[in-house]
Design a protein around this motif. Structure first.
Motif, PDB file in Angstrom:
ATOM      1  N   VAL A 194       0.841  -1.200   0.000  1.00 30.03           N
ATOM      2  CA  VAL A 194       0.000   0.000   0.000  1.00 30.03           C
ATOM      3  C   VAL A 194       0.882   1.259   0.000  1.00 30.03           C
ATOM      4  N   LEU A 195       1.992   1.216   0.766  1.00 27.23           N
ATOM      5  CA  LEU A 195       2.900   2.376   0.779  1.00 27.23           C
ATOM      6  C   LEU A 195       3.494   2.610  -0.600  1.00 27.23           C
ATOM      7  N   GLN A 196       3.891   1.494  -1.258  1.00 29.11           N
ATOM      8  CA  GLN A 196       4.462   1.604  -2.606  1.00 29.11           C
ATOM      9  C   GLN A 196       3.440   2.210  -3.564  1.00 29.11           C
ATOM     10  N   LEU A 197       2.193   1.737  -3.442  1.00 33.81           N
ATOM     11  CA  LEU A 197       1.118   2.257  -4.293  1.00 33.81           C
ATOM     12  C   LEU A 197       0.948   3.766  -4.059  1.00 33.81           C
ATOM     13  N   MET A 198       0.936   4.179  -2.785  1.00 35.06           N
ATOM     14  CA  MET A 198       0.746   5.601  -2.484  1.00 35.06           C
ATOM     15  C   MET A 198       1.888   6.442  -3.054  1.00 35.06           C
ATOM     16  N   GLU A 199       3.099   5.880  -2.971  1.00 35.86           N
ATOM     17  CA  GLU A 199       4.256   6.593  -3.495  1.00 35.86           C
ATOM     18  C   GLU A 199       4.135   6.780  -5.011  1.00 35.86           C
ATOM     19  N   ASN A 200       3.740   5.697  -5.701  1.00 37.90           N
ATOM     20  CA  ASN A 200       3.597   5.768  -7.162  1.00 37.90           C
ATOM     21  C   ASN A 200       2.510   6.768  -7.556  1.00 37.90           C
ATOM     22  N   LEU A 201       1.387   6.712  -6.830  1.00 35.13           N
ATOM     23  CA  LEU A 201       0.257   7.576  -7.176  1.00 35.13           C
ATOM     24  C   LEU A 201       0.570   9.042  -6.911  1.00 35.13           C
ATOM     25  N   LYS A 202       1.351   9.277  -5.854  1.00 32.25           N
ATOM     26  CA  LYS A 202       1.724  10.657  -5.527  1.00 32.25           C
ATOM     27  C   LYS A 202       2.465  11.288  -6.705  1.00 32.25           C
ATOM     28  N   VAL A 203       3.359  10.498  -7.299  1.00 32.07           N
ATOM     29  CA  VAL A 203       4.120  10.999  -8.447  1.00 32.07           C
ATOM     30  C   VAL A 203       3.177  11.169  -9.655  1.00 32.07           C
ATOM     31  N   GLU A 204       2.343  10.149  -9.876  1.00 35.60           N
ATOM     32  CA  GLU A 204       1.444  10.177 -11.039  1.00 35.60           C
ATOM     33  C   GLU A 204       0.460  11.351 -10.963  1.00 35.60           C
ATOM     34  N   PHE A 205      -0.084  11.579  -9.771  1.00 32.87           N
ATOM     35  CA  PHE A 205      -1.113  12.614  -9.625  1.00 32.87           C
ATOM     36  C   PHE A 205      -0.531  13.959  -9.175  1.00 32.87           C
ATOM     37  N   ASP A 206       0.780  13.986  -8.881  1.00 29.26           N
ATOM     38  CA  ASP A 206       1.460  15.210  -8.438  1.00 29.26           C
ATOM     39  C   ASP A 206       0.768  15.808  -7.195  1.00 29.26           C
ATOM     40  N   THR A 207       0.485  14.924  -6.238  1.00 32.43           N
ATOM     41  CA  THR A 207      -0.225  15.334  -5.026  1.00 32.43           C
ATOM     42  C   THR A 207       0.785  15.605  -3.900  1.00 32.43           C
ATOM     43  N   SER A 208       0.528  16.634  -3.114  1.00 27.48           N
ATOM     44  CA  SER A 208       1.328  16.829  -1.894  1.00 27.48           C
ATOM     45  C   SER A 208       0.692  15.951  -0.827  1.00 27.48           C
ATOM     46  N   MET A 209       1.521  15.390   0.049  1.00 28.29           N
ATOM     47  CA  MET A 209       0.957  14.461   1.025  1.00 28.29           C
ATOM     48  C   MET A 209       1.450  14.734   2.443  1.00 28.29           C
ATOM     49  N   LEU A 210       0.519  14.667   3.378  1.00 30.60           N
ATOM     50  CA  LEU A 210       0.903  14.692   4.786  1.00 30.60           C
ATOM     51  C   LEU A 210       0.726  13.275   5.304  1.00 30.60           C
ATOM     52  N   MET A 211       1.828  12.621   5.637  1.00 31.79           N
ATOM     53  CA  MET A 211       1.783  11.233   6.097  1.00 31.79           C
ATOM     54  C   MET A 211       1.921  11.227   7.620  1.00 31.79           C
ATOM     55  N   ILE A 212       0.822  10.909   8.296  1.00 30.57           N
ATOM     56  CA  ILE A 212       0.842  10.887   9.757  1.00 30.57           C
ATOM     57  C   ILE A 212       1.233   9.497  10.220  1.00 30.57           C
ATOM     58  N   THR A 213       2.247   9.402  11.048  1.00 31.79           N
ATOM     59  CA  THR A 213       2.720   8.080  11.447  1.00 31.79           C
ATOM     60  C   THR A 213       3.496   8.152  12.768  1.00 31.79           C
ATOM     61  N   HIS A 214       3.597   6.987  13.437  1.00 26.61           N
ATOM     62  CA  HIS A 214       4.492   6.925  14.594  1.00 26.61           C
ATOM     63  C   HIS A 214       5.735   6.138  14.185  1.00 26.61           C
ATOM     64  N   ASP A 215       5.796   5.754  12.908  1.00 24.61           N
ATOM     65  CA  ASP A 215       6.784   4.798  12.441  1.00 24.61           C
ATOM     66  C   ASP A 215       7.872   5.495  11.603  1.00 24.61           C
ATOM     67  N   LEU A 216       9.083   5.586  12.173  1.00 20.52           N
ATOM     68  CA  LEU A 216      10.163   6.267  11.445  1.00 20.52           C
ATOM     69  C   LEU A 216      10.597   5.474  10.204  1.00 20.52           C
ATOM     70  N   GLY A 217      10.272   4.173  10.168  1.00 22.47           N
ATOM     71  CA  GLY A 217      10.564   3.351   8.987  1.00 22.47           C
ATOM     72  C   GLY A 217       9.695   3.794   7.810  1.00 22.47           C
ATOM     73  N   VAL A 218       8.419   4.090   8.073  1.00 21.10           N
ATOM     74  CA  VAL A 218       7.511   4.578   7.029  1.00 21.10           C
ATOM     75  C   VAL A 218       8.020   5.926   6.519  1.00 21.10           C
ATOM     76  N   VAL A 219       8.454   6.771   7.438  1.00 18.87           N
ATOM     77  CA  VAL A 219       8.972   8.093   7.052  1.00 18.87           C
ATOM     78  C   VAL A 219      10.186   7.928   6.141  1.00 18.87           C
ATOM     79  N   ALA A 220      11.090   7.040   6.542  1.00 18.84           N
ATOM     80  CA  ALA A 220      12.322   6.837   5.758  1.00 18.84           C
ATOM     81  C   ALA A 220      11.963   6.397   4.347  1.00 18.84           C
ATOM     82  N   LYS A 221      10.902   5.630   4.207  1.00 17.20           N
ATOM     83  CA  LYS A 221      10.537   5.087   2.898  1.00 17.20           C
ATOM     84  C   LYS A 221       9.845   6.122   2.004  1.00 17.20           C
TER      85      LYS A 221
END
Ligand code: SF4
Length: 327
Positions: A194-221
């Motif tokens: 799902v993270l990979q999908l969101m990353e791909n779509l962000k580029v495709e749709f040129d969307t700015s994203m606020l990713m709320i997380t407690h996980d520094l691994g998700v942030v790094a990715k």
């Protein structure tokens, strides 16, 4: 030329009035989201991440919640003061949100295709046939065959349901997507997909994203920039690599020392001593001072202002006096 933020939060305060007292959920919070960037909003449970997201959409439940003061500027317009009718045109259309649990966002008695179509028809002036075609396309975009248009949410797995929610969120091509712990309810392999999908779509749709997380691994990715929250405010905000290489705030440093690092041999992880403060009874001055190994007298009485360390790095800590170049 200095970039202009697409969304900027300035000195925001949000309170919840409860029988137990006033919960100071957001305290003088500042944040900037730039066009095309993914900003990670990181903090422990209770740091105020979700309230920040709700305040950005002006969806803080009132009562018991209230935006007490501050500004949420979207393209320079203050959403806090905007008329509800104008705000409705922005919500779900220009700013969209994905919640943690897909089941809270999906209607169990409506087919997934119709739910995507409904969002499109609500915000865009298109006829039913065009909206249906677009909903089918959106299913394919998130990796679900369009033949499943007439199926209901219970016929989908958790990961697939979150894909449907992503399709609904992106169907109006929003400029900002707020994702509140979008993968927490999913198992680890599905999380990665799902993270990979969101990353791909962000580029495709040129969307700015606020990713709320407690996980520094998700942030790094997935993130370009990171804002670290503590007790209702952002205490450090930086470009990701800068923050990971040279964290400055003692709380941020503590966070990195408390998680395993596969590139280093560490005898023992060092948890941050103490607990997040009670939001109905916050410490005076810097709210981190009871836990901070560097606390000074001033820290107990004065809440530190923002200090810009460089173009893309700021911190709120008395160790870095205002306007002093540290890097
Ligand atoms: Fe520690 Fe003081 Fe900085 Fe707060 S302001 S993090 S107490 S040094």
């Amino acid at each position: 030329m200095t970039k202009k933020p697409l969304l900027e939060i300035k000195n925001l305060h949000v309170h919840y009035i409860t029988n137990e007292g006033t919960v100071q959920a957001i305290n003088d919070l500042n944040l900037e989201l730039y066009p095309g960037e993914t900003l990670g909003l990181v903090g422990e449970t209770g740091a105020g991440k979700t309230t920040t997201a709700l305040a950005m959409m002006r969806l803080v439940p009132n009562p018991p919640g209230k935006i007490v003061s501050g500004e949420v500027l979207y393209k320079g317009k203050n959403l806090v003061e905007m008329k509800e009718a104008d705000l409705r045109k922005i919500r779900g259309n220009q700013i969209s949100m994905i919640f943690q649990d897909p089941m809270t966002s999906l209607n169990p008695i409506m087919t997934v295709g119709d739910q995507i179509r409904e969002g499109i028809m609500l915000h865009q002036k298109v006829d039913k046939a065009t909206a249906t075609k677009r909903a089918m396309d959106m299913l394919e975009v998130v990796g679900i065959p369009m033949e499943r248009y007439d199926e209901y949410p219970h016929q989908f797995s958790g990961g697939m349901k979150q894909r449907v929610v992503i399709a609904i969120s992106l169907s109006c091509n929003p400029e900002i997507l707020i994702a509140d712990e979008p993968t927490t309810a999913l198992d680890v392999t599905i999380q990665a997909q799902v993270l990979q999908l969101m990353e791909n779509l962000k580029v495709e749709f040129d969307t700015s994203m606020l990713m709320i997380t407690h996980d520094l691994g998700v942030v790094a990715k997935v993130c370009d920039h990171v804002a670290i929250m503590y007790a209702g405010t952002v205490i450090e905000h930086a470009q990701k690599h800068k923050l990971y290489r040279t964290p400055k705030h003692p709380y941020t440093i503590g966070l990195f020392e408390s998680i395993p690092n596969v590139h280093e041999t560490t005898e023992r992880l060092k948890p941050i001593i103490g607990l997040m403060p009670d939001p109905t009874d916050l410490p005076t001055g810097c709210t981190f001072h009871p836990r901070c190994p560097h606390a000074m007298d001033i820290c107990k009485v004065e809440f530190p202002e923002v200090t810009h360390l460089s173009d893309e790095h700021w911190v709120r800590c008395h160790l870095y006096p205002a306007d002093k170049e540290v890097e």
